[in-house]
Design a protein around this motif. Structure first.
Motif, PDB file in Angstrom:
ATOM      1  N   TYR A   4       0.833  -1.191   0.000  1.00 27.89           N
ATOM      2  CA  TYR A   4       0.000   0.000   0.000  1.00 27.89           C
ATOM      3  C   TYR A   4       0.873   1.249   0.000  1.00 27.89           C
ATOM      4  CZ  TYR A   4       0.824   0.248   5.103  1.00 27.89           C
ATOM      5  OH  TYR A   4       1.404   0.322   6.350  1.00 27.89           O
ATOM      6  N   ILE A   5       0.254   2.366  -0.386  1.00 31.43           N
ATOM      7  CA  ILE A   5       0.850   3.697  -0.322  1.00 31.43           C
ATOM      8  C   ILE A   5      -0.067   4.543   0.548  1.00 31.43           C
ATOM      9  CG2 ILE A   5       1.571   5.725  -1.633  1.00 31.43           C
ATOM     10  CD1 ILE A   5       1.757   3.762  -4.082  1.00 31.43           C
ATOM     11  N   ARG A   6       0.486   5.196   1.551  1.00 30.62           N
ATOM     12  CA  ARG A   6      -0.324   5.921   2.531  1.00 30.62           C
ATOM     13  C   ARG A   6       0.192   7.345   2.697  1.00 30.62           C
ATOM     14  NH1 ARG A   6      -0.558   3.425   8.450  1.00 30.62           N
ATOM     15  NH2 ARG A   6      -1.886   1.917   7.342  1.00 30.62           N
ATOM     16  N   PHE A   7      -0.747   8.275   2.708  1.00 30.95           N
ATOM     17  CA  PHE A   7      -0.461   9.669   3.070  1.00 30.95           C
ATOM     18  C   PHE A   7      -1.325  10.002   4.278  1.00 30.95           C
ATOM     19  CE2 PHE A   7      -1.671  14.170   2.939  1.00 30.95           C
ATOM     20  CZ  PHE A   7      -0.413  14.747   3.066  1.00 30.95           C
ATOM     21  N   GLN A   8      -0.714  10.587   5.320  1.00 35.39           N
ATOM     22  CA  GLN A   8      -1.441  10.834   6.559  1.00 35.39           C
ATOM     23  C   GLN A   8      -1.024  12.164   7.159  1.00 35.39           C
ATOM     24  OE1 GLN A   8      -2.102   7.449   9.171  1.00 35.39           O
ATOM     25  NE2 GLN A   8      -1.445   8.644  10.941  1.00 35.39           N
ATOM     26  N   VAL A   9      -2.004  12.886   7.688  1.00 34.07           N
ATOM     27  CA  VAL A   9      -1.763  14.129   8.419  1.00 34.07           C
ATOM     28  C   VAL A   9      -2.203  13.914   9.853  1.00 34.07           C
ATOM     29  CG1 VAL A   9      -2.281  16.578   8.619  1.00 34.07           C
ATOM     30  CG2 VAL A   9      -2.076  15.535   6.352  1.00 34.07           C
ATOM     31  N   ASN A  10      -1.250  13.991  10.804  1.00 33.33           N
ATOM     32  CA  ASN A  10      -1.542  13.850  12.222  1.00 33.33           C
ATOM     33  C   ASN A  10      -1.759  15.232  12.831  1.00 33.33           C
ATOM     34  OD1 ASN A  10      -1.012  10.984  12.196  1.00 33.33           O
ATOM     35  ND2 ASN A  10       1.163  11.490  12.093  1.00 33.33           N
ATOM     36  N   VAL A  11      -2.714  15.327  13.729  1.00 32.11           N
ATOM     37  CA  VAL A  11      -2.998  16.601  14.394  1.00 32.11           C
ATOM     38  C   VAL A  11      -3.108  16.363  15.897  1.00 32.11           C
ATOM     39  CG1 VAL A  11      -4.167  17.591  12.398  1.00 32.11           C
ATOM     40  CG2 VAL A  11      -5.490  16.296  14.071  1.00 32.11           C
TER      41      VAL A  11
END
Length: 346
Positions: A62-69
């Motif tokens: 898989y390819i994952r893009f994530q923004v943590n806040v």
């Protein structure tokens, strides 16, 4: 007869007596035999024979893009982030090889993971690598303590769940039971000590109609403490109810977040593509995790946590996930955290 006639007659006689030689025939080179990739359907979809062998291989990932806040969204001691958000990207690829033997399928798995916090802060890790045959597994793989409920609220697993281990697991269609010996070099440790120990864990689980269950336990020999956890799910109405409980005799590598905890969630299947999961957890004698732990949980306050996770399938193999969590410990400040994720699987 003059001399010219003699020469012409001699030349004609020589030509008549000489055999006619044909030009060499042009022979086309035979093409090299080509072995095309063959589909291997003995182990499920996605496998193909490695050319020239009887070994079947599957490539996925898989390819994952994530923004943590939230507070310190980097969530790392080695790579802390002082802002209230942090974008990360991950690529993961898994190779699974299988072949038939007299003892059953021989399986080998290699999982490579590549993480990028930014263009210069990147790492590549071996996420798993193990062999498996006749229920016996050895190598680097995730323990039963890595399993959890489907949402993101529950905190009922180990700080580190990836170990060099050996285990045997018996499996039938609806039941499994296994025992493992785990190297816990990167587990938890107490003041004045280092993490360099071994543990033994067991896992029992299965399904019965709409109900699934798992009981997991582990004993950490260096810390001389252990933990046990029970978890189950059942389909009720438009969703799935999940319940879990865990108890730890003292901080150890299998569970160290609290002396005990209970968790519940309800995963609502709103549509074929949308799942909404509200959840809650309560901790008794809450420590909060980390690898350096106290001798025991005595004197620690409680904590509670509530969260919501939303999963949406945009198209086949392309997903979006959003999660937000609120934690309120007696002995510390409350905090809110979450993330938004896009993931393409193959």
């Amino acid at each position: 007869m003059n001399i010219r006639m003699v020469l012409l007659a001699s030349a004609a006689a020589f030509a008549a007596s000489t055999p006619v030689l044909a030009a060499d025939a042009i022979v086309a080179a035979e093409p090299e035999p080509v072995e095309y990739v063959r589909v291997c359907d003995a182990y499920g979809t996605g496998y193909f024979y490695i050319p020239g062998t009887e070994t079947c291989l599957k490539i996925e990932g898989y390819i994952r893009f994530q923004v943590n806040v939230g507070d310190r969204p980097g969530n790392s001691v080695t790579r802390p982030n002082d802002s209230d958000w942090d974008a990360v990207t991950r690529g993961q690829v898994q190779f699974t090889a299988k072949s038939d033997t007299e003892y059953g399928p021989l399986t080998g798995v290699i999982v490579m993971q590549f993480n990028a916090d930014n263009a210069t802060d990147q790492n590549a890790i071996l996420d798993s690598a193990y062999l498996d045959i006749a229920g016996f597994r050895a190598g680097l793989f995730y323990s039963w303590w890595d399993d959890g409920l489907s949402g993101e609220t529950d905190d009922i697993g180990s700080v580190v769940t990836l170990h060099n281990s050996m285990r045997y697991q018996y499996e039938s269609g609806t039941f499994y039971a296994g025992l493992s010996v785990d190297e816990l070099e990167d587990g938890v440790y107490k003041a004045g000590e280092t993490s360099n120990n071994v543990g033994v864990a067991f896992g029992v689980g299965g399904t019965a109609g709409a109900f699934s269950y798992q009981i997991t336990g582990g004993w950490d020999f260096d810390n001389e403490d252990g933990a046990i956890r029970a978890m189950g799910t059942v389909e009720i109405g438009p969703g799935t109810l999940g319940l879990a409980g865990v108890y730890s005799s003292g901080p150890n590598s299998y569970y160290s977040s609290a002396e005990w905890a209970i968790a519940a969630e309800y995963a609502i299947k709103a549509t074929d593509k949308l799942k909404i999961t509200p959840a809650v957890q309560y901790y008794g004698n809450y420590f909060g995790g980390g690898t350096a732990v106290p001798d025991d949980f005595d004197g620690l306050g409680d904590a509670w946590k509530v969260g919501l996770t939303v999963d949406y399938q945009i198209v086949d193999n392309f997903y979006a996930k959003a999660s937000v969590q609120y934690l309120d410990p007696d002995d510390g400040d409350d905090s809110t955290s979450g993330y938004f994720r896009l993931q393409r699987s193959f």
